[in-house]
Scaffold this motif. Structure first.
Motif, PDB file in Angstrom:
ATOM      1  N   ASP A   1      -9.651  -1.057  -8.110  1.00  0.00           N
ATOM      2  CA  ASP A   1      -9.100  -0.920  -6.762  1.00  0.00           C
ATOM      3  C   ASP A   1      -7.721  -1.569  -6.674  1.00  0.00           C
ATOM      4  O   ASP A   1      -7.377  -2.410  -7.518  1.00  0.00           O
ATOM      5  CB  ASP A   1     -10.048  -1.522  -5.715  1.00  0.00           C
ATOM      6  CG  ASP A   1     -10.037  -0.746  -4.409  1.00  0.00           C
ATOM      7  OD1 ASP A   1      -9.011  -0.102  -4.089  1.00  0.00           O
ATOM      8  OD2 ASP A   1     -11.066  -0.762  -3.703  1.00  0.00           O
ATOM      9  N   TRP A   2      -6.939  -1.159  -5.684  1.00  0.00           N
ATOM     10  CA  TRP A   2      -5.601  -1.718  -5.454  1.00  0.00           C
ATOM     11  C   TRP A   2      -5.707  -2.736  -4.319  1.00  0.00           C
ATOM     12  O   TRP A   2      -6.028  -2.388  -3.186  1.00  0.00           O
ATOM     13  CB  TRP A   2      -4.607  -0.624  -5.064  1.00  0.00           C
ATOM     14  CG  TRP A   2      -3.227  -1.178  -4.807  1.00  0.00           C
ATOM     15  CD1 TRP A   2      -2.752  -1.720  -3.647  1.00  0.00           C
ATOM     16  CD2 TRP A   2      -2.135  -1.259  -5.739  1.00  0.00           C
ATOM     17  NE1 TRP A   2      -1.444  -2.135  -3.801  1.00  0.00           N
ATOM     18  CE2 TRP A   2      -1.043  -1.866  -5.081  1.00  0.00           C
ATOM     19  CE3 TRP A   2      -1.976  -0.869  -7.086  1.00  0.00           C
ATOM     20  CZ2 TRP A   2       0.188  -2.096  -5.709  1.00  0.00           C
ATOM     21  CZ3 TRP A   2      -0.748  -1.098  -7.704  1.00  0.00           C
ATOM     22  CH2 TRP A   2       0.313  -1.698  -7.015  1.00  0.00           C
TER      23      TRP A   2
ATOM     24  N   GLY B  26     -10.262  -3.057  -2.233  1.00  0.00           N
ATOM     25  CA  GLY B  26      -8.879  -2.678  -1.978  1.00  0.00           C
ATOM     26  C   GLY B  26      -8.767  -1.436  -1.112  1.00  0.00           C
ATOM     27  O   GLY B  26      -9.649  -1.173  -0.292  1.00  0.00           O
ATOM     28  N   VAL B  27      -7.685  -0.686  -1.289  1.00  0.00           N
ATOM     29  CA  VAL B  27      -7.368   0.411  -0.368  1.00  0.00           C
ATOM     30  C   VAL B  27      -7.485   1.801  -0.988  1.00  0.00           C
ATOM     31  O   VAL B  27      -7.149   2.797  -0.344  1.00  0.00           O
ATOM     32  CB  VAL B  27      -5.943   0.231   0.199  1.00  0.00           C
ATOM     33  CG1 VAL B  27      -5.865  -1.038   1.032  1.00  0.00           C
ATOM     34  CG2 VAL B  27      -4.890   0.225  -0.896  1.00  0.00           C
TER      35      VAL B  27
END
Lengths: 260, 260
Positions: B195-196, B213-214
């Protein structure tokens, strides 16, 4: 190309009043101020000083953030200020994902709608809007427009009144860069320079001075000129290292490193 | 999708022997080891252990780095090892700019030539080459192939024997992602997840666990499936935070967060 100074480059050392004086003193003819600095100085005072020193406002930073609250009012104010300052464009950093969202296509639609909403006012005020594609590493937090191709696809929807700002830091890696610069042609409203450092230690504030990194600036400048851009090249360096230096020295180095 | 573990995810806590045991113990059926770990364990011992535990080697990390010295010998060895391990592909991290160079188009030509040079050996060994586009923030140091479109344009030159590895961390921001995933179709040889994080504090080692994350993982997975990919999803997390955790716990969380 003539030189312009984006005021972020020395924002930690100098107030806007000092930056305006500094540009004049160092023979830098363009300036691109940030709105918080303009507000601090006062819009009419900023305008007066910039005129006295005979500086060209190559851009105003920034409008955009269409995925945040109050985007409409904020952008309308930005357009007014750009008009007051005689800015050649209002730079749009379009905004990233809304808080808690993972919907990137949705954010991109909001950007499109936002530009459509403010464009009539911008045209009335004679302020061209410059969409600035930001590096993909900023997609979540700052801008969901991340390539020049994507920015130009947006421009195509609107035609008049909307162009792009090409910042080498954001686009240098793009395999389609030169093709898209040619496609952009006269829609290039601003050209921003700095360098990409190896290694880069921070996603935001570790930009390099021209020549200290790996960006082939000569090649990009030549491409931008070939596309018909005849404006200024604007130095914009966010860097804790350069913010710690003597600002007069920074301006001299900017001049030396952007010559040619 | 079945789960595979990229061994980088727990490389600081466990040796390859421990990771192989860990995968078996936690019911993770795929593994994607790094060559330095294989070398440390010994190729034949690694092969033996992986077979005993009945794990699928979803990929071997990595070949590539065509802009570095000794790239040819190194890639030929990598192909051999991938063959020995029965890896479903050899992942290519293609390399960035050579030392002191600013010539990105030149680097990209060297990558093309490099793939052309090793492809006959890879085909002979029955090892598909998976070009992995890396995030644009890695263009200088690790890989000058930075979008799925660019990787597929490379594939088009070679046809058989070459495909892509799609790692969500590198491509999630791309406005052309879904179109290019569909274009890729059966050429998708690997699908990597993580994930970011917002904010991201390091360009290399601050990847997030799925869900932290997004990245819209559900949407990308669905797109990859629709393109015809029927392989494993491989968790690959480079993160100082996760390297500091109990590895058994990490594997349990990987399983929980990748379900569905």
């Amino acid at each position: 190309m003539e030189l312009s100074l984006n005021t972020a480059t020395v924002r930690k050392q100098w107030s806007l009043a000092q930056i305006i004086d500094g540009c004049a003193r160092h023979g830098i003819r363009g300036i691109s101020p940030w709105r918080d600095q303009v507000a601090q100085m006062g819009l009419s005072q900023a305008r007066k000083s910039i005129r006295e020193k005979n500086l060209v406002v190559t851009g105003l930073c920034r409008g955009g953030f269409f995925t945040a609250k109050h985007w409409r009012d904020d952008n309308l104010r930005a357009i007014e200020e750009a008009h007051e300052l005689g800015a050649r464009s209002l730079v749009l950093v379009v905004g990233g994902l809304p808080d808690g969202s993972k919907d990137l296509p949705g954010a991109r639609r909001r950007v499109e709608d936002g530009i459509a909403a403010i464009l009539p006012e911008a045209k009335k005020a004679g302020v061209p809007l410059a969409i600035e594609p930001l590096h993909p590493m900023q997609a979540a937090e700052r801008a969901c427009v991340n390539t020049l191709e994507q920015a130009l696809d947006l421009c195509d929807l609107f035609q008049e009144g909307v162009g792009v700002a090409v910042d080498v830091y954001h686009v240098w890696w793009d395999p389609k860069l030169h093709a898209q610069v040619q496609r952009a042609g006269r829609r290039i409203l601003g050209y921003h320079i700095c360098d990409w450092l190896v290694p880069t230690r921070d996603l935001l504030n570790d930009r390099g001075m021209m020549g200290d990194g790996v960006i082939d600036l000569a090649s990009i400048r030549s491409s931008v000129k070939q596309a018909g851009y005849a404006g200024f090249q604007e130095v914009e360096i966010f860097s804790e290292r350069w913010w710690a230096r003597d600002p007069d020295e920074v301006l001299e180095i900017c001049k030396a490193r952007s010559a040619g």
